[in-house]
Scaffold this active site. Structure first.
Site, PDB file in Angstrom:
ATOM      1  NE  ARG A  19     -10.222  -0.211 -12.230  1.00  0.00           N
ATOM      2  CZ  ARG A  19      -8.907  -0.351 -12.399  1.00  0.00           C
ATOM      3  NH1 ARG A  19      -8.132   0.709 -12.481  1.00  0.00           N
ATOM      4  NH2 ARG A  19      -8.369  -1.534 -12.516  1.00  0.00           N
ATOM      5  CB  THR A  26      -0.461  -3.268  -8.854  1.00  0.00           C
ATOM      6  OG1 THR A  26      -1.413  -2.505  -8.109  1.00  0.00           O
ATOM      7  CG2 THR A  26      -1.100  -3.617 -10.210  1.00  0.00           C
ATOM      8  CG  ASN A  76      -3.652   3.355  -3.554  1.00  0.00           C
ATOM      9  OD1 ASN A  76      -3.800   4.363  -4.227  1.00  0.00           O
ATOM     10  ND2 ASN A  76      -3.976   2.133  -3.996  1.00  0.00           N
ATOM     11  CD  GLU A  77      -7.191   2.092  -5.593  1.00  0.00           C
ATOM     12  OE1 GLU A  77      -7.084   0.853  -5.487  1.00  0.00           O
ATOM     13  OE2 GLU A  77      -7.099   2.686  -6.679  1.00  0.00           O
ATOM     14  CD  GLU A 125      -4.199   4.459  -9.052  1.00  0.00           C
ATOM     15  OE1 GLU A 125      -3.586   4.621  -7.990  1.00  0.00           O
ATOM     16  OE2 GLU A 125      -4.581   3.344  -9.467  1.00  0.00           O
TER      17      GLU A 125
END
Length: 659
Positions: free
Chosen positions: A394, A107, A195-196, A272
């Site tokens: 979001r 990120t 993750n994701e 998260e």
């Protein structure tokens, strides 16, 4: 440390309660109009309790979000850590979730792996080990979670996928957990999958088997750190998988869950959430979801991304942490509003408490939750966040309305004998521009098992039997300062406390301190890029390895570097200024790039793929302006001087330097 004083209610109100002989609740500051709604709510444990509360936490990682924190000097670094982890001080977090570094962009930067290569193990790279120990030092009961975003290339054996060889991936993750214990005496409580991204049932089952084989039965598994589906559906079909997954973790669920997740009877976590700029709107977002994740979605833990905004603000999602600490060179940091919103829950609950069985929706809008330790203590958290003042980044937030209201609470069961509740209050002052956070008010007297509150919009209340809450405030940090205009680092340090040099934020690849014993001259101590294979990526890593340092507001500046190019034929290096992107967008960065190649040639481009696309500026003009010094052969350090002139090059003012 000095703690904030207690704000007492006006004496006239207290006398009014005594004279009327009825229940009384503290009205919010400046209450004028009568409430539009009035409703009663019953808190009773006689029929049993709700779900077990698992705690509130935050993420360090995903990625490199705590990068600048380690560079802070004392006492400021310890003050920041106290605000995050110290019980009854600030946020008092119950959970710390960290990235298991995998050498890839995740990120806002890359975090180094404990195993760059299969035969390489080093459990002192990066700063997550240090951060977990600092958290444990302040709160020995804090829960620790590890989750990978990326993996070193050797795990996939040439493929950008970690599940083709599940035994290799399991070995890699188990090594991290064992290393945490062996080298840092850290017990990891939970581990995630990827993750994701996709999950593999075969991998999860093998991970559980191997954890048990190594005596790590206490390490629980979270899956899949993405959405509620398809993991919930698969758990209902696969009884073996159902037996090894302990928590279903969803990201940014919008306070909602799905029927299949409920049917699994597993713990449900928002593993998260938040990711929102940490101003008052961010505080409103956080206050709303901390309550409504349980009220609407039965989620018993909410974990914020991210813990502390300790990365250059111009990187993606700048200031999306619970607090801000992005100036280690000055010592300046800010205790943002989300810290005190967190305290409304964390200072008056602990993992292991239970929610009461109650709907939790307020008639006039907003929500409340009530929790107990089963030993007579009760904590009630109320929020009345309005739609426009509580939007998270979001997902999109459906419209709703909140109005001033009177809420009457009836305490029954074991709570009927409660006589007094301590009161803590926050108000987001969007209309008056005067917010107040985590102020202790006069206690509420409970009369015959009931009391009421007059609630305004955009408020948070905590009412609790506990008397341990504190708003502790450290002395003010030094004033904010831009990155030093004159900065130098020769990396001449024999026993560095961390593997990375201060203020360098890796964006692709990993730069580590390195002692070059083969150098007979002045370059024994260096900063070396150590990853030579593209990792299993989480985002679109750049083709070139990159580390960023400096101020995005520089205009005219000079960079001088000594560089050793280890590849005699295809190696090279570049320096760039006035760039416009970093983090997950680093591949598309544009600016002024000065390339030096191993054969002694150099080039100037406008981006990372060797293009110059700004009209009216020629390569020959730039070559003159950059004043490159004579380039030596590829076996000696390369040195050059890099200068930018804003008025001639017509580039944007935002600037940074990549080394």
């Amino acid at each position: 440390m000095a703690c904030a004083g207690v704000s007492l209610r006006p004496a006239a109100l207290l006398w009014g309660w005594l004279l009327l002989g009825c229940s009384w609740g503290p009205g919010p500051p400046g209450v004028g109009a009568a409430p539009l709604f009035s409703a009663a709510y019953v808190l009773d444990d006689a029929g049993g309790l709700g779900r077990r509360f698992d705690g509130i936490g935050a993420v360090s990682g995903g990625g490199a979000t705590s990068r600048l924190l380690v560079n802070y000097q004392e006492p400021y670094r310890s003050q920041i850590l106290d605000y995050l982890f110290k019980p009854n001080f600030g946020a008092s977090l119950h959970i710390l979730k960290v990235e298991i570094g995998g050498d890839g962009q995740s990120t806002d930067g890359t975090e180094p792996s404990h195993m760059h290569y299969e035969n390489d193990e080093n459990y002192f790279r990066g700063y997550e080990w240090w951060l977990m120990k600092e958290a444990k030092k302040r709160n020995p009961k804090i829960k620790l979670i590890g989750l990978p975003w990326t993996f070193p290339a050797w795990v996939g054996k040439g493929e950008n996928w970690p599940y083709d060889y599940p035994d290799v991936t399991v070995y890699y993750i188990i090594s991290w957990i064992l290393g945490a214990k062996q080298y840092h005496d850290l017990d990891i409580d939970y581990v995630g999958i990827w993750n994701e991204r996709a999950f593999s049932s075969k991998y999860i089952k093998l991970l559980r088997y191997t954890l048990d084989k190594h005596g790590l039965q206490q390490v629980r598994i979270i899956a899949s750190d993405r959405l509620w589906e398809p993991i919930s559906f698969v758990l209902l079909l696969d009884s073996e998988l159902h037996g090894v997954v302990d928590v279903i973790g969803a990201h940014y669920p919008g306070t909602k869950t799905v029927p299949n997740a409920i049917l699994t009877q597993k713990k449900l976590w928002s593993s998260e959430d938040y990711s929102t700029f940490n101003d008052e709107v961010g505080a409103g977002c956080w206050a709303r979801i901390l309550n409504q994740n349980y009220v609407n979605g039965n989620m018993t833990s909410t974990i914020a991304w991210n813990l502390v905004a300790s990365y250059y603000e111009e990187l993606p999602f700048g200031r999306c942490g619970l607090m801000t600490a992005q100036e280690p060179w000055s010592g300046y940091y800010r205790v943002e509003a989300p810290i005190w919103i967190t305290a409304h829950t964390t200072q008056f609950t602990e993992p292991g408490w239970s929610y009461l069985q109650v709907d939790g929706h307020l008639e006039g809008g907003g929500s409340f939750v009530a929790l107990t330790d089963g030993l007579g203590n009760l904590t009630i958290i109320i929020e009345t966040m309005s739609h426009n003042h509580s939007q998270c980044i979001r997902p999109p937030l459906p419209h709703f309305s909140v109005s001033p209201q009177r809420a009457t609470f009836y305490l029954k069961g074991s709570f009927y004998m409660v006589k007094t509740l301590q009161v803590w209050h926050s108000r987001l002052g969007f209309e008056s521009a005067q917010s107040t956070f985590f102020q202790q008010l006069h206690p509420v007297k409970v009369w015959r098992g009931s009391f009421y509150l007059d609630l305004n919009v955009d408020e948070v209340y905590t009412l609790t039997t506990l008397k341990t809450g504190q708003k502790c405030i450290c002395p003010d940090p030094p004033p904010s300062q831009p990155f030093p205009s004159n900065y130098k680092d020769d990396f001449n340090i024999r026993n560095p406390p961390f593997s990375e040099a201060p203020n360098f934020a890796d964006q692709t690849g990993v730069f580590e301190y390195f002692i070059n014993t083969s150098d007979p001259g002045d370059h024994v101590f260096t900063l070396r890029q150590v990853v030579v294979q593209r990792p299993i990526t989480w985002s679109s890593d750049a083709d070139q390895t990159i580390s960023i340092i400096g101020n995005f507001q520089w205009e005219n500046f000079t960079v001088t570097c000594d560089i050793y190019i280890e590849q005699p034929r295809d190696g090279g290096v570049f320096v760039a200024g006035r760039v416009d992107n970093g983090g997950i967008y680093v591949r598309s960065t544009k600016g002024v790039f000065f390339w030096v190649f191993a054969d002694g040639t150099y080039r100037v481009t406008g981006d990372l793929v060797n293009r110059w696309n700004r009209k009216g500026i020629t390569l020959s003009l730039l070559s003159i302006l950059l004043h490159p010094r004579k380039l030596h052969n590829n076996l000696t350090p390369q040195q050059f001087n890099f200068q930018l002139y804003k008025n001639i090059l017509m580039l944007r003012r935002d600037s940074s330097i990549y080394f």
